[in-house]
Design a protein around this motif. Structure first.
Motif, PDB file in Angstrom:
ATOM      1  N   UNK A   7      44.614  36.563  49.503  1.00  0.00           N
ATOM      2  CA  UNK A   7      44.587  37.727  48.615  1.00  0.00           C
ATOM      3  C   UNK A   7      45.983  38.225  48.254  1.00  0.00           C
ATOM      4  N   UNK A   8      46.988  37.645  48.897  1.00  0.00           N
ATOM      5  CA  UNK A   8      48.355  38.007  48.522  1.00  0.00           C
ATOM      6  C   UNK A   8      48.971  36.982  47.555  1.00  0.00           C
ATOM      7  N   UNK A   9      48.212  35.954  47.252  1.00  0.00           N
ATOM      8  CA  UNK A   9      48.721  34.904  46.372  1.00  0.00           C
ATOM      9  C   UNK A   9      49.017  35.475  44.976  1.00  0.00           C
ATOM     10  N   UNK A  10      50.266  35.319  44.503  1.00  0.00           N
ATOM     11  CA  UNK A  10      50.620  35.913  43.203  1.00  0.00           C
ATOM     12  C   UNK A  10      49.771  35.365  42.058  1.00  0.00           C
ATOM     13  N   UNK A  11      49.149  34.221  42.264  1.00  0.00           N
ATOM     14  CA  UNK A  11      48.316  33.675  41.201  1.00  0.00           C
ATOM     15  C   UNK A  11      46.925  34.290  41.222  1.00  0.00           C
ATOM     16  N   UNK A  12      46.629  35.095  42.221  1.00  0.00           N
ATOM     17  CA  UNK A  12      45.298  35.706  42.305  1.00  0.00           C
ATOM     18  C   UNK A  12      45.345  37.218  42.376  1.00  0.00           C
ATOM     19  N   UNK A  13      46.518  37.750  42.685  1.00  0.00           N
ATOM     20  CA  UNK A  13      46.594  39.176  42.970  1.00  0.00           C
ATOM     21  C   UNK A  13      47.783  39.800  42.242  1.00  0.00           C
ATOM     22  N   UNK A  14      47.520  40.866  41.487  1.00  0.00           N
ATOM     23  CA  UNK A  14      48.598  41.542  40.763  1.00  0.00           C
ATOM     24  C   UNK A  14      49.617  42.117  41.743  1.00  0.00           C
ATOM     25  N   UNK A  15      49.088  42.748  42.809  1.00  0.00           N
ATOM     26  CA  UNK A  15      50.052  43.322  43.763  1.00  0.00           C
ATOM     27  C   UNK A  15      50.754  42.233  44.555  1.00  0.00           C
ATOM     28  N   UNK A  16      50.045  41.108  44.743  1.00  0.00           N
ATOM     29  CA  UNK A  16      50.681  39.969  45.409  1.00  0.00           C
ATOM     30  C   UNK A  16      51.892  39.481  44.607  1.00  0.00           C
ATOM     31  N   UNK A  17      51.751  39.526  43.289  1.00  0.00           N
ATOM     32  CA  UNK A  17      52.859  39.117  42.418  1.00  0.00           C
ATOM     33  C   UNK A  17      54.059  40.050  42.620  1.00  0.00           C
ATOM     34  N   UNK A  18      53.763  41.353  42.630  1.00  0.00           N
ATOM     35  CA  UNK A  18      54.846  42.330  42.792  1.00  0.00           C
ATOM     36  C   UNK A  18      55.526  42.145  44.150  1.00  0.00           C
ATOM     37  N   UNK A  20      55.645  39.543  46.047  1.00  0.00           N
ATOM     38  CA  UNK A  20      56.392  38.281  46.129  1.00  0.00           C
ATOM     39  C   UNK A  20      57.759  38.415  45.460  1.00  0.00           C
ATOM     40  N   UNK A  21      57.741  39.040  44.286  1.00  0.00           N
ATOM     41  CA  UNK A  21      59.023  39.215  43.585  1.00  0.00           C
ATOM     42  C   UNK A  21      59.951  40.126  44.392  1.00  0.00           C
ATOM     43  N   UNK A  22      59.405  41.166  44.971  1.00  0.00           N
ATOM     44  CA  UNK A  22      60.240  42.072  45.767  1.00  0.00           C
ATOM     45  C   UNK A  22      60.875  41.324  46.928  1.00  0.00           C
ATOM     46  N   UNK A  23      60.038  40.524  47.608  1.00  0.00           N
ATOM     47  CA  UNK A  23      60.568  39.797  48.762  1.00  0.00           C
ATOM     48  C   UNK A  23      61.644  38.808  48.320  1.00  0.00           C
ATOM     49  N   UNK A  24      61.353  38.100  47.234  1.00  0.00           N
ATOM     50  CA  UNK A  24      62.322  37.109  46.756  1.00  0.00           C
ATOM     51  C   UNK A  24      63.680  37.761  46.468  1.00  0.00           C
ATOM     52  N   UNK A  25      63.636  38.883  45.739  1.00  0.00           N
ATOM     53  CA  UNK A  25      64.923  39.486  45.354  1.00  0.00           C
ATOM     54  C   UNK A  25      65.569  40.228  46.526  1.00  0.00           C
ATOM     55  N   UNK A  26      64.738  40.647  47.481  1.00  0.00           N
ATOM     56  CA  UNK A  26      65.313  41.230  48.696  1.00  0.00           C
ATOM     57  C   UNK A  26      66.159  40.173  49.394  1.00  0.00           C
ATOM     58  N   UNK A  27      65.637  38.939  49.371  1.00  0.00           N
ATOM     59  CA  UNK A  27      66.397  37.856  50.012  1.00  0.00           C
ATOM     60  C   UNK A  27      67.699  37.555  49.287  1.00  0.00           C
ATOM     61  N   UNK A 109      58.839  30.857  43.101  1.00  0.00           N
ATOM     62  CA  UNK A 109      58.310  31.653  44.204  1.00  0.00           C
ATOM     63  C   UNK A 109      56.942  32.252  43.872  1.00  0.00           C
ATOM     64  N   UNK A 110      56.735  32.570  42.596  1.00  0.00           N
ATOM     65  CA  UNK A 110      55.424  33.140  42.253  1.00  0.00           C
ATOM     66  C   UNK A 110      54.446  32.056  41.813  1.00  0.00           C
ATOM     67  N   UNK A 111      54.814  30.802  42.049  1.00  0.00           N
ATOM     68  CA  UNK A 111      53.843  29.724  41.863  1.00  0.00           C
ATOM     69  C   UNK A 111      53.946  28.984  40.539  1.00  0.00           C
ATOM     70  N   UNK A 112      55.041  29.167  39.817  1.00  0.00           N
ATOM     71  CA  UNK A 112      55.193  28.421  38.562  1.00  0.00           C
ATOM     72  C   UNK A 112      55.962  27.136  38.866  1.00  0.00           C
TER      73      UNK A 112
END
Lengths: 313, 751
Positions: A7-18, A20-27, A109-112
């Motif tokens: 349910x956290x998969x960015x391809x299935x969940x709008x908040x999962x997308x957000x 994922x992007x937050x985590x990626x840019x935090x890194x 990171x978001x599955x593309x």
């Protein structure tokens, strides 16, 4: 991110997308901010972008910003248009030399998968007349769809950027629609769950779209809004004047650049509402934009006299 | 001879700039080399979205040695002079100078300065960074940490790396070492962003291009175009369809990919209910895709071709799917616009034109439409159109500017108006005129022929020209922001190709007068606004100001004086616009292959303001001069003109009076009598023919003069002893010259 629950998969969940992007840019060393608590037309207006793009100090931030575009409301009936939507905004100052590569990796990171998707950088120069800002860059295409805006800021609030910041703006709803394979924003799966537990974007926002469209186009109190515009303009000028370093003090800092800038943001949004209500003629329109720009420029100049704008304390 | 390889690798260069940038790079570098004496055998430049590359073949290894002798002071000159000479020539002492002897100067010093030629590498290392730093991009930017410094490098997008090698074919070339604002030159480049992201070394152009090809980069834009075009045609053919070719789109798409892969997608057939131009425009503008046509029906097919930059692992299925989604969304929007636009009639949109400013000094589109409608109605009878239809068409011509569709796709202006007009049941000519009134858009664009279209097209262009001339905004040099040259050419072609006989002067007079009045009125309105603003403000009681009615009085008084002044200014500007038309007509005729001297010969005549007649005259003149009579008459005319010029100069006077026929009769020779008689008849006949616009007839009449003129020059001595007789003969020649001027100024004709 294989350990991620479904349910956290960015391809299935709008908040999962957000997330994922937050985590990626935090890194990538960004501070992850929360949305600015004011109505604004785009994530660029957030002081974390507008103000921090000015001055020599390095800065990396990422955040979601609700964007209000009163004119774009369609009473919740158009599957592609909203008067309130989310932008994911990233700013890196100075831009690192591999910013394009970092951006492409964020898509991965978001599955593309770049082995099957056609990613392209298509010329699109950005300009915000209200912010007195411009930059060069691209719209980033994924399979013919614009999914982000990529800009190297050259000027903000009328000030040359030195150094230049790179700004990325992801249109979250559009990106999510593509990832989830749905044709209407309102059908987006917001929380990634299924069955009874599934919450859609429509469930969260469709009523708001209907109500705000009504408000923006038909009922917004124009007399009050005109007054608010004048008030915000006057307040901005007042705070700027009051915050100026006093001639008899040793402190050369400007003391109220940020509160003044809030008023500029407010004036800009009030103008957008008046524009949606159709009470501003073409010639007046230009002069309102100019008035907001003057405020933004004055705020930018004040910011450069603050610690954030790198005045030594 | 050694070759140069230069590659400037950057982030994505806008497609529209690539070709020009490659050419600029070639020109700047080869010019700089030639300027320094380095000649080369050949140069070719390339561009992809991520690189500019340049190959220069056959450069010398080093420049030529230069030997220079510099004369110095005489031997024994004062020390100061000697020291100055040594310093200037770079010598340590006089021992290094030669002594030469001159009979006048005696013995003097000569310094021989020998400069060995610089190596090509050195010169390249010096000029390339300079060229990069001052490259003429239409728009450039700063980036990265370096942009903290003032004056940091600017490029179209961040410049990532530079390859620069130089050397002969037989040996390994060397890297030409330099540094551009922190970016060192080297011999390492990169392949396709996704298919071959690694870096690799290159030696020279011969291995560079194939290495790129292996790394999924087609260097040559023309080859990329070729690949796209052929793959697109093949894919279309396989489906029994035809590619709708589009050179502009092809050029752009080739600038968006390093490795083109053409794929076919489709959309729902129900979208084909939208006008085909709309489908094509939306797919082209937003998606940069080609559309396809079914050759059996000649209608659009529900397919499109996209050019991706990837050999996708799934054969392109995902890419096609994604593009189809976007095309579907775009076509849904277009369909929505198409349907909602039809709900409002064109005439009900006019009010909205009041909010669109055409030009600050020329008012809104609404006011413009009013002017064009009035003018189109006036022009209608001249061009054979129904005045009511012309006025109607003009009134609706700009209404589509405020439709959703044209708001989204400005290039569909006119066309959408035509569709919507037809749908709301307008007369077919009115609907056509709405589209065609913008035409012709250039020298190769079609000229409308329907009289209603012609009336509105002329009115639209004349209003534009008169307006901008009235406010003194004329094209200068290469600057023509309002496309006024194109508008004038449009008028010329509309008139000529429709065989319209009209006087430009009278055509322009009315709109000029209207504009003059409007300018004055606008000034009044502005002043009125100001007065009203003062009256609304709290300062009204303390600021001295006229009331609105007083203001009107002032303006009325002023109007008489102003109108006169304005009329004079406008008259001058109208004349200027006429001469602009004359210039444009010359350019047009020259492009059509007419002899420029014949054009001048006709233009030299006074009062030429009927475009069609001018052209007829030029044509007739050309044909006449090709006949023997024409050629001889021209010769006679020249002879007469020469004699007159010489004698008039000698006497300091002209002989423009009519010849005295008594003198001719009483004292003249038989040849001059004959000339006088024929001249009288022929000039009358020629004038009459010109009056009837029969230029062939006029020239035929003049050709009767040939024989008497020849005889006159054969037998008659112009400079007779008797001054009265001489004067009369000169007058006779002048009368002959004047007669020929009824068709053209023969003195302007060459050859």
């Amino acid at each position: 991110m294989t350990s991620e629950p479904a349910h956290m998969n960015p391809a299935r969940s709008f908040q999962g997308l957000i997330l994922t992007l937050q985590r990626y840019w935090a890194e990538q060393g960004c501070v992850i901010l929360q949305p600015y608590d004011m109505e604004m037309g785009a994530g660029t207006f957030h002081p974390a972008t507008t103000m921090r793009a000015l001055g020599p100090k390095p800065w990396r931030a990422a955040y979601v910003q609700p964007s209000r575009r009163p004119k774009d409301g369609r009473y919740g009936e158009n599957p592609n248009r909203l008067q309130h939507y989310y932008q994911f905004q990233v700013i890196l100052k100075p831009n690192p030399p591999n910013l394009q590569e970092l951006y492409v990796k964020s898509l991965e990171a978001i599955g593309i998968d770049t082995a099957v998707h056609d990613i392209r950088f298509v010329e699109d120069d950005w300009e915000s007349p209200t912010l007195g800002a411009w930059g060069l860059g691209w719209e980033c295409w994924c399979d013919g769809m614009e999914v982000s805006q990529f800009t190297y800021f050259q000027q903000v609030a009328g000030v040359e950027c030195s150094p230049v910041a790179g700004e990325l703006t992801y249109g979250l709803e559009r990106l999510a629609m593509y990832l989830q394979g749905v044709d209407s924003i309102f059908d987006l799966n917001f929380n990634g769950l299924e069955g009874d537990q599934k919450v859609t974007y429509g469930q969260v926002f469709q009523q708001a779209e209907q109500e705000y469209s009504r408000h923006n186009f038909e009922y917004a109190d124009t007399e009050m809004l005109f007054r608010h515009f004048r008030d915000a303009e006057a307040a901005c000028r007042k705070y700027l004047a009051e915050g100026e370093p006093k001639p008899d003090s040793n402190d050369s800092r400007h003391l109220m650049a940020l509160p003044a800038y809030d008023q500029a943001i407010k004036a800009s949004h009030v103008f957008n509402l008046l524009d949606a209500r159709g009470v501003i003629s073409v010639t007046e329109r230009q002069s309102y934009i100019l008035r907001v720009r003057e405020l933004a420029k004055a705020c930018g100049a004040a910011w450069l006299k603050t610690e954030g704008g790198s005045v030594a304390v | 001879m050694p070759d140069l390889l230069l590659e400037l690798f950057s982030e994505e260069i806008p497609a529209r700039m690539q070709r020009r940038a490659a050419e600029d790079l070639k020109k700047l570098l080869t010019d700089a080399l030639v300027e320094r004496g380095f000649l080369y055998e050949g140069a070719k430049a390339f561009a992809t979205p991520r690189r500019l590359a340049l190959h220069i073949a056959g450069l010398p290894v080093k420049g030529k040695d230069v030997r220079e002798e510099r004369k110095g002071p005489r031997v024994g000159a004062p020390d100061a002079a000697v020291q100055g000479f040594l310093k200037g020539a770079g010598l340590a002492s006089l021992d290094q100078a030669k002594i030469e002897t001159d009979p006048k100067k005696g013995e003097f010093y000569v310094a021989v300065i020998e400069k060995p030629g610089r190596t090509t590498q050195d010169v390249l290392a010096e000029i390339i960074p300079q060229i990069v730093k001052t490259f003429p991009w239409p728009k450039s930017m700063r980036w990265g940490a370096a942009s903290s410094e003032a004056g940091s490098l600017r490029w179209v997008r961040p410049l990532q790396s530079v390859v620069c090698t130089f050397g002969p074919e037989t040996e390994d070339p060397e890297v030409v070492r330099f540094d551009i604002d922190g970016i060192p030159s080297g011999d390492v480049t990169h392949g396709h962003r996704f298919m071959a992201p690694g870096s690799f070394r290159v030696k020279r152009f011969d291995d560079y291009a194939p290495a790129l090809e292996r790394a999924k980069v087609v260097l040559d834009a023309d080859r990329r175009k070729d690949i796209i075009l052929h793959d697109a045609r093949d894919l279309a053919f396989a489906q029994g369809l035809e590619l709708v070719e589009d050179e502009g789109l092809l050029e752009e798409v080739a600038g968006l990919v390093e490795w083109p892969v053409v794929l076919m997608g489709s959309f729902d057939e129900s979208f084909l209910a939208i006008p085909p131009e709309v489908i094509r425009t939306t797919i082209r503008a937003n998606q940069k895709c080609f559309v396809l046509r079914d050759p059996r029906t000649d209608k659009l097919a529900n397919k499109f071709l996209l050019t991706s930059n990837l050999i996708a692992k799934d054969g392109g299925k995902t890419i096609v799917g994604g593009n189809e989604r976007v095309v579907r969304a775009r076509l849904s929007d277009a369909k929505f616009f198409w349907e909602t636009d039809q709900k409002v009639k064109l005439e009900d949109r006019l009010e909205k034109l009041k909010t669109i400013v055409f030009h600050e000094k020329l008012g809104t589109q609404y006011e413009r439409v009013e002017r064009i409608a009035a003018l189109a109605k006036e022009l209608a009878p001249i061009v054979g159109a129904d005045p009511a239809l012309a006025e109607r068409a003009a009134r609706l011509a700009k209404a589509d500017l405020v439709t959703e569709m044209v708001g989204e796709f400005p290039e569909l202006q006119g066309l959408m108006g035509r569709y919507y007009a037809a749908l709301q049941g307008e007369n077919a000519s009115v609907a056509a005129a709405i589209e065609e009134h913008y035409k012709p858009l250039g020298p190769s664009d079609r000229v409308p022929t329907d009289p209603v279209s012609v009336a509105v097209a002329l009115a639209d262009k004349i209003d534009t020209l008169v307006g901008f001339w009235a406010i003194d905004e004329k094209p200068t040099g290469s600057k023509d922001p309002y496309a006024l040259r194109r508008a004038a050419l449009g008028v010329i072609r509309l008139v000529l190709e429709n065989n319209l006989k009209l006087s430009l002067t009278s055509l322009l007079a009315k709109p000029f007068a209207r504009t003059a009045n409007a300018a004055l009125f606008a000034e009044f309105l502005k002043a009125k606004e100001l007065v009203e603003a003062i009256e609304r403000s709290p300062f009204a009681p303390v600021v001295e100001h006229p009331s609105v009615s007083e203001l009107a009085g002032i303006f009325q008084q002023r109007q008489i004086a102003e109108a006169e002044k304005l009329a004079r200014i406008m008259h001058a500007r109208a004349l200027d616009l006429l001469s602009f038309f004359a210039d444009r007509l010359k350019v047009y005729l020259r492009d059509q292959g007419a002899r420029h001297d014949l054009i001048d010969a006709v233009f030299a005549l006074e009062g030429q303001d009927d475009l069609l007649m001018i052209v007829r005259r030029v044509e007739a003149l050309g044909r006449f001069l090709d006949t023997e009579d024409g050629a001889n008459l021209l010769a006679g005319c020249r002879r007469a003109a020469n004699i007159l010029r010489i004698e008039e100069k000698k006497d300091g006077r002209s002989y423009s009076e009519a010849p005295d026929l008594h003198i001719v009769n009483d004292q003249g020779q038989i040849e001059e009598k004959a000339l006088a008689v024929v001249l009288d008849g022929a000039s009358r006949e020629a004038a009459e023919a010109v009056q009837n616009e029969d230029f062939e007839g006029a020239m035929r009449a003049l050709s009767r003069l040939r024989q008497p003129v020849d005889a006159f020059f054969d037998k008659v001595t112009v400079n007779a002893e008797d001054p009265a007789l001489r004067e009369n003969r000169l007058r006779l020649l002048n009368a002959f010259r004047e007669a020929t001027r009824s068709v053209a100024d023969f003195s302007r004709i060459e050859g």
